[in-house]
Design a protein around this motif. Sequence first.
Motif, PDB file in Angstrom:
ATOM      1  N   PRO A  56       0.837  -1.208   0.000  1.00  0.00           N
ATOM      2  CA  PRO A  56       0.000   0.000   0.000  1.00  0.00           C
ATOM      3  C   PRO A  56       0.870   1.256   0.000  1.00  0.00           C
ATOM      4  O   PRO A  56       1.832   1.360   0.767  1.00  0.00           O
ATOM      5  N   ALA A  57       0.541   2.205  -0.852  1.00  0.00           N
ATOM      6  CA  ALA A  57       1.397   3.376  -1.063  1.00  0.00           C
ATOM      7  C   ALA A  57       1.651   4.163   0.212  1.00  0.00           C
ATOM      8  O   ALA A  57       2.779   4.579   0.473  1.00  0.00           O
ATOM      9  N   ALA A  58       0.632   4.383   1.034  1.00  0.00           N
ATOM     10  CA  ALA A  58       0.826   5.177   2.253  1.00  0.00           C
ATOM     11  C   ALA A  58       1.800   4.478   3.202  1.00  0.00           C
ATOM     12  O   ALA A  58       2.700   5.111   3.760  1.00  0.00           O
ATOM     13  N   ALA A  59       1.652   3.175   3.389  1.00  0.00           N
ATOM     14  CA  ALA A  59       2.564   2.423   4.259  1.00  0.00           C
ATOM     15  C   ALA A  59       3.973   2.418   3.676  1.00  0.00           C
ATOM     16  O   ALA A  59       4.959   2.531   4.407  1.00  0.00           O
ATOM     17  N   ALA A  60       4.074   2.293   2.359  1.00  0.00           N
ATOM     18  CA  ALA A  60       5.390   2.304   1.708  1.00  0.00           C
ATOM     19  C   ALA A  60       6.079   3.646   1.911  1.00  0.00           C
ATOM     20  O   ALA A  60       7.284   3.703   2.178  1.00  0.00           O
ATOM     21  N   LEU A  61       5.327   4.735   1.782  1.00  0.00           N
ATOM     22  CA  LEU A  61       5.892   6.074   1.956  1.00  0.00           C
ATOM     23  C   LEU A  61       6.378   6.285   3.389  1.00  0.00           C
ATOM     24  O   LEU A  61       7.470   6.801   3.612  1.00  0.00           O
ATOM     25  N   ILE A  62       5.592   5.853   4.347  1.00  0.00           N
ATOM     26  CA  ILE A  62       5.996   5.992   5.751  1.00  0.00           C
ATOM     27  C   ILE A  62       7.270   5.191   6.014  1.00  0.00           C
ATOM     28  O   ILE A  62       8.207   5.682   6.652  1.00  0.00           O
ATOM     29  N   ASN A  63       7.333   3.969   5.520  1.00  0.00           N
ATOM     30  CA  ASN A  63       8.525   3.142   5.723  1.00  0.00           C
ATOM     31  C   ASN A  63       9.737   3.749   5.009  1.00  0.00           C
ATOM     32  O   ASN A  63      10.849   3.749   5.546  1.00  0.00           O
ATOM     33  N   HIS A  64       9.521   4.257   3.815  1.00  0.00           N
ATOM     34  CA  HIS A  64      10.605   4.921   3.070  1.00  0.00           C
ATOM     35  C   HIS A  64      11.150   6.100   3.879  1.00  0.00           C
ATOM     36  O   HIS A  64      12.357   6.229   4.064  1.00  0.00           O
ATOM     37  N   ASP A  65      10.266   6.961   4.377  1.00  0.00           N
ATOM     38  CA  ASP A  65      10.691   8.129   5.148  1.00  0.00           C
ATOM     39  C   ASP A  65      11.419   7.721   6.419  1.00  0.00           C
ATOM     40  O   ASP A  65      12.408   8.335   6.811  1.00  0.00           O
ATOM     41  N   ARG A  66      10.943   6.672   7.066  1.00  0.00           N
ATOM     42  CA  ARG A  66      11.583   6.177   8.283  1.00  0.00           C
ATOM     43  C   ARG A  66      13.010   5.707   7.968  1.00  0.00           C
ATOM     44  O   ARG A  66      13.956   6.013   8.696  1.00  0.00           O
ATOM     45  N   GLU A  67      13.171   4.991   6.890  1.00  0.00           N
ATOM     46  CA  GLU A  67      14.491   4.493   6.486  1.00  0.00           C
ATOM     47  C   GLU A  67      15.432   5.645   6.129  1.00  0.00           C
ATOM     48  O   GLU A  67      16.588   5.670   6.538  1.00  0.00           O
ATOM     49  N   ILE A  68      14.927   6.608   5.373  1.00  0.00           N
ATOM     50  CA  ILE A  68      15.739   7.762   4.964  1.00  0.00           C
ATOM     51  C   ILE A  68      16.171   8.574   6.178  1.00  0.00           C
ATOM     52  O   ILE A  68      17.341   8.912   6.343  1.00  0.00           O
ATOM     53  N   ALA A  69      15.229   8.891   7.064  1.00  0.00           N
ATOM     54  CA  ALA A  69      15.548   9.705   8.241  1.00  0.00           C
ATOM     55  C   ALA A  69      16.545   9.006   9.159  1.00  0.00           C
ATOM     56  O   ALA A  69      17.443   9.646   9.715  1.00  0.00           O
ATOM     57  N   SER A  70      16.414   7.690   9.310  1.00  0.00           N
ATOM     58  CA  SER A  70      17.340   6.966  10.191  1.00  0.00           C
ATOM     59  C   SER A  70      18.747   6.922   9.616  1.00  0.00           C
ATOM     60  O   SER A  70      19.698   6.628  10.335  1.00  0.00           O
ATOM     61  N   SER A  71      18.896   7.258   8.352  1.00  0.00           N
ATOM     62  CA  SER A  71      20.216   7.315   7.715  1.00  0.00           C
ATOM     63  C   SER A  71      20.815   8.715   7.777  1.00  0.00           C
ATOM     64  O   SER A  71      21.882   8.956   7.223  1.00  0.00           O
ATOM     65  N   GLY A  72      20.114   9.656   8.398  1.00  0.00           N
ATOM     66  CA  GLY A  72      20.619  11.019   8.509  1.00  0.00           C
ATOM     67  C   GLY A  72      20.291  11.896   7.316  1.00  0.00           C
ATOM     68  O   GLY A  72      20.789  13.004   7.183  1.00  0.00           O
TER      69      GLY A  72
END
Length: 119
Positions: A75-91
Motif C-alpha cells: 500500500p502506497a501510504a505504508a510504503a511512503l511511511i517506511n521509506h521516510d523512516r528508512e531515509i531519516a534513520s540514515s541522517g
Amino acid sequence: MAEIILTNARVILEDEVVHGSISFDGDGIKDISTRLSALPAAVDLEGDYLAPGLIELHTDNMERHVTPRPNSHWPAAAALINHDREIASSGITTVCNAVSLGQIHPESRRVEMLLDFCS
C-alpha cells in the motif's frame, strides 16, 4: 517549539569540527558555541559528532518500497511511511525521489498506485 541545547558535541561545520554546543528552536539554529553549556536542560551528546542533515539528490528507493518484489504491491501510504523512516534513520533530511511514471511490465500498476496515493 522550545529552544533545544545540545552540548558536549563535536559539531561538523562547513570547514571545521568544533567541540561545543548548539542551540536551536522551530525557526532554526540560534547559536553555535565552542563552549560547553552548563544549563540543566542541555542534552549531553557525550562527545558524539553532530552533523547537518544529508541531501539525497536522486534515488529510486521509493519504488523498492512500493514494489518490494516482482508482482507484489505494498500500500502506497505504508510504503511512503517506511521509506521516510528508512531515509531519516540514515541522517538524510531532504530527498528527491525519481519516480518512474512509465509502465515497465504489462501487468504493472505503478502509475495507478501513484495516482491513488496523490489523490
